[in-house]
Design a protein around this motif. Structure first.
Motif, PDB file in Angstrom:
ATOM      1  N   TYR A   1      43.785  33.293  33.971  1.00 11.89           N
ATOM      2  CA  TYR A   1      43.946  34.717  34.270  1.00 11.89           C
ATOM      3  C   TYR A   1      43.610  35.539  33.020  1.00 11.89           C
ATOM      4  O   TYR A   1      43.875  35.096  31.903  1.00 11.89           O
ATOM      5  CB  TYR A   1      45.387  35.023  34.722  1.00 11.89           C
ATOM      6  CG  TYR A   1      45.504  36.369  35.391  1.00 11.89           C
ATOM      7  CD1 TYR A   1      45.160  36.528  36.730  1.00 11.89           C
ATOM      8  CD2 TYR A   1      45.913  37.483  34.670  1.00 11.89           C
ATOM      9  CE1 TYR A   1      45.239  37.777  37.333  1.00 11.89           C
ATOM     10  CE2 TYR A   1      45.987  38.728  35.278  1.00 11.89           C
ATOM     11  CZ  TYR A   1      45.651  38.865  36.603  1.00 11.89           C
ATOM     12  OH  TYR A   1      45.714  40.111  37.194  1.00 11.89           O
TER      13      TYR A   1
ATOM     14  N   TYR B   1      46.210  42.915  34.678  1.00 17.77           N
ATOM     15  CA  TYR B   1      46.594  43.808  35.773  1.00 17.77           C
ATOM     16  C   TYR B   1      48.107  43.988  35.860  1.00 17.77           C
ATOM     17  O   TYR B   1      48.587  45.085  36.113  1.00 17.77           O
ATOM     18  CB  TYR B   1      46.049  43.274  37.095  1.00 17.77           C
ATOM     19  CG  TYR B   1      46.337  44.170  38.277  1.00 17.77           C
ATOM     20  CD1 TYR B   1      45.651  45.371  38.439  1.00 17.77           C
ATOM     21  CD2 TYR B   1      47.275  43.827  39.235  1.00 17.77           C
ATOM     22  CE1 TYR B   1      45.892  46.197  39.521  1.00 17.77           C
ATOM     23  CE2 TYR B   1      47.523  44.646  40.325  1.00 17.77           C
ATOM     24  CZ  TYR B   1      46.840  45.825  40.463  1.00 17.77           C
ATOM     25  OH  TYR B   1      47.090  46.645  41.544  1.00 17.77           O
ATOM     26  N   TRP B   2      48.847  42.936  35.647  1.00 19.98           N
ATOM     27  CA  TRP B   2      50.298  42.958  35.862  1.00 19.98           C
ATOM     28  C   TRP B   2      51.089  43.162  34.581  1.00 19.98           C
ATOM     29  O   TRP B   2      52.308  43.080  34.585  1.00 19.98           O
ATOM     30  CB  TRP B   2      50.751  41.645  36.509  1.00 19.98           C
ATOM     31  CG  TRP B   2      50.130  41.421  37.832  1.00 19.98           C
ATOM     32  CD1 TRP B   2      49.117  40.550  38.116  1.00 19.98           C
ATOM     33  CD2 TRP B   2      50.436  42.080  39.060  1.00 19.98           C
ATOM     34  NE1 TRP B   2      48.788  40.627  39.441  1.00 19.98           N
ATOM     35  CE2 TRP B   2      49.574  41.559  40.046  1.00 19.98           C
ATOM     36  CE3 TRP B   2      51.351  43.066  39.417  1.00 19.98           C
ATOM     37  CZ2 TRP B   2      49.611  41.987  41.366  1.00 19.98           C
ATOM     38  CZ3 TRP B   2      51.382  43.490  40.742  1.00 19.98           C
ATOM     39  CH2 TRP B   2      50.520  42.947  41.691  1.00 19.98           C
TER      40      TRP B   2
ATOM     41  N   PHE C   1      44.811  36.566  44.811  1.00 24.17           N
ATOM     42  CA  PHE C   1      44.371  37.846  44.276  1.00 24.17           C
ATOM     43  C   PHE C   1      44.012  38.788  45.409  1.00 24.17           C
ATOM     44  O   PHE C   1      43.404  38.375  46.393  1.00 24.17           O
ATOM     45  CB  PHE C   1      43.132  37.663  43.382  1.00 24.17           C
ATOM     46  CG  PHE C   1      43.335  36.665  42.286  1.00 24.17           C
ATOM     47  CD1 PHE C   1      44.112  36.966  41.174  1.00 24.17           C
ATOM     48  CD2 PHE C   1      42.751  35.414  42.350  1.00 24.17           C
ATOM     49  CE1 PHE C   1      44.296  36.051  40.157  1.00 24.17           C
ATOM     50  CE2 PHE C   1      42.926  34.488  41.339  1.00 24.17           C
ATOM     51  CZ  PHE C   1      43.700  34.800  40.246  1.00 24.17           C
TER      52      PHE C   1
ATOM     53  N   GLU D   1      42.417  45.138  45.238  1.00 25.77           N
ATOM     54  CA  GLU D   1      42.801  46.183  44.281  1.00 25.77           C
ATOM     55  C   GLU D   1      42.964  45.603  42.876  1.00 25.77           C
ATOM     56  O   GLU D   1      42.484  46.173  41.898  1.00 25.77           O
ATOM     57  CB  GLU D   1      44.097  46.857  44.733  1.00 25.77           C
ATOM     58  CG  GLU D   1      44.562  47.957  43.811  1.00 25.77           C
ATOM     59  CD  GLU D   1      45.852  48.590  44.289  1.00 25.77           C
ATOM     60  OE1 GLU D   1      46.588  49.108  43.429  1.00 25.77           O
ATOM     61  OE2 GLU D   1      46.130  48.578  45.502  1.00 25.77           O
ATOM     62  N   GLU D   2      43.640  44.476  42.797  1.00 24.54           N
ATOM     63  CA  GLU D   2      43.833  43.807  41.512  1.00 24.54           C
ATOM     64  C   GLU D   2      42.481  43.421  40.890  1.00 24.54           C
ATOM     65  O   GLU D   2      42.223  43.678  39.704  1.00 24.54           O
ATOM     66  CB  GLU D   2      44.687  42.557  41.710  1.00 24.54           C
ATOM     67  CG  GLU D   2      44.849  41.697  40.484  1.00 24.54           C
ATOM     68  CD  GLU D   2      45.665  40.439  40.755  1.00 24.54           C
ATOM     69  OE1 GLU D   2      45.949  39.735  39.783  1.00 24.54           O
ATOM     70  OE2 GLU D   2      46.025  40.162  41.925  1.00 24.54           O
TER      71      GLU D   2
END
Length: 124
Positions: free
Chosen positions: A24, A44-45, A90, A93-94
């Motif tokens: 990732y 992303y997170w 996944f 949007e991510e």
């Protein structure tokens, strides 16, 4: 002076660099207190409970798995994104947000229906 981190593969990254850690995209975040030396923040997170704290570089080396590759070229990020789009973990949007970060707009833009159409036609 910009803080840096030497990855287990020998590359040196700054907080601006995106690299592949255990499959990732992450960024390096220098430690802000005595609890840890640095964190890896998912692209992303990141910025919360998903950040991974490390007391030192040796602990990073222990967790550097076979899916960790360090920084990638634009073509390698395109390949990662194509593979990730076939992975149910996944959502679009991510992946669109990750694409914007790792590829920019490439002169085409990278969000919405036009981006999806360009991907399907193999134009990006």
């Amino acid at each position: 002076m910009v803080p840096t981190l030497e990855l287990p593969n020998g590359e040196t990254v700054t907080p601006e660099d995106v690299f592949l850690f255990n499959g990732y995209p992450y960024r390096f975040v220098p430690g802000g207190d005595d609890r840890f030396a640095f964190e890896l923040s998912p692209l992303y997170w990141g910025g919360g409970e998903m950040d991974v704290p490390f007391p030192d570089r040796e602990h990073l080396a222990e967790r550097w798995g076979p899916d960790s590759r360090g920084t990638l070229t634009a073509e390698e990020w395109r390949e990662w994104l194509a593979d990730a789009r076939d992975d149910d973990r996944f959502d679009e949007e991510e992946l669109a947000a990750v694409e914007r970060e790792v590829l920019g707009d490439g002169g085409f833009g990278s969000s919405g229906i036009l981006s999806a159409l360009r991907r399907r036609l193999g134009l990006c």
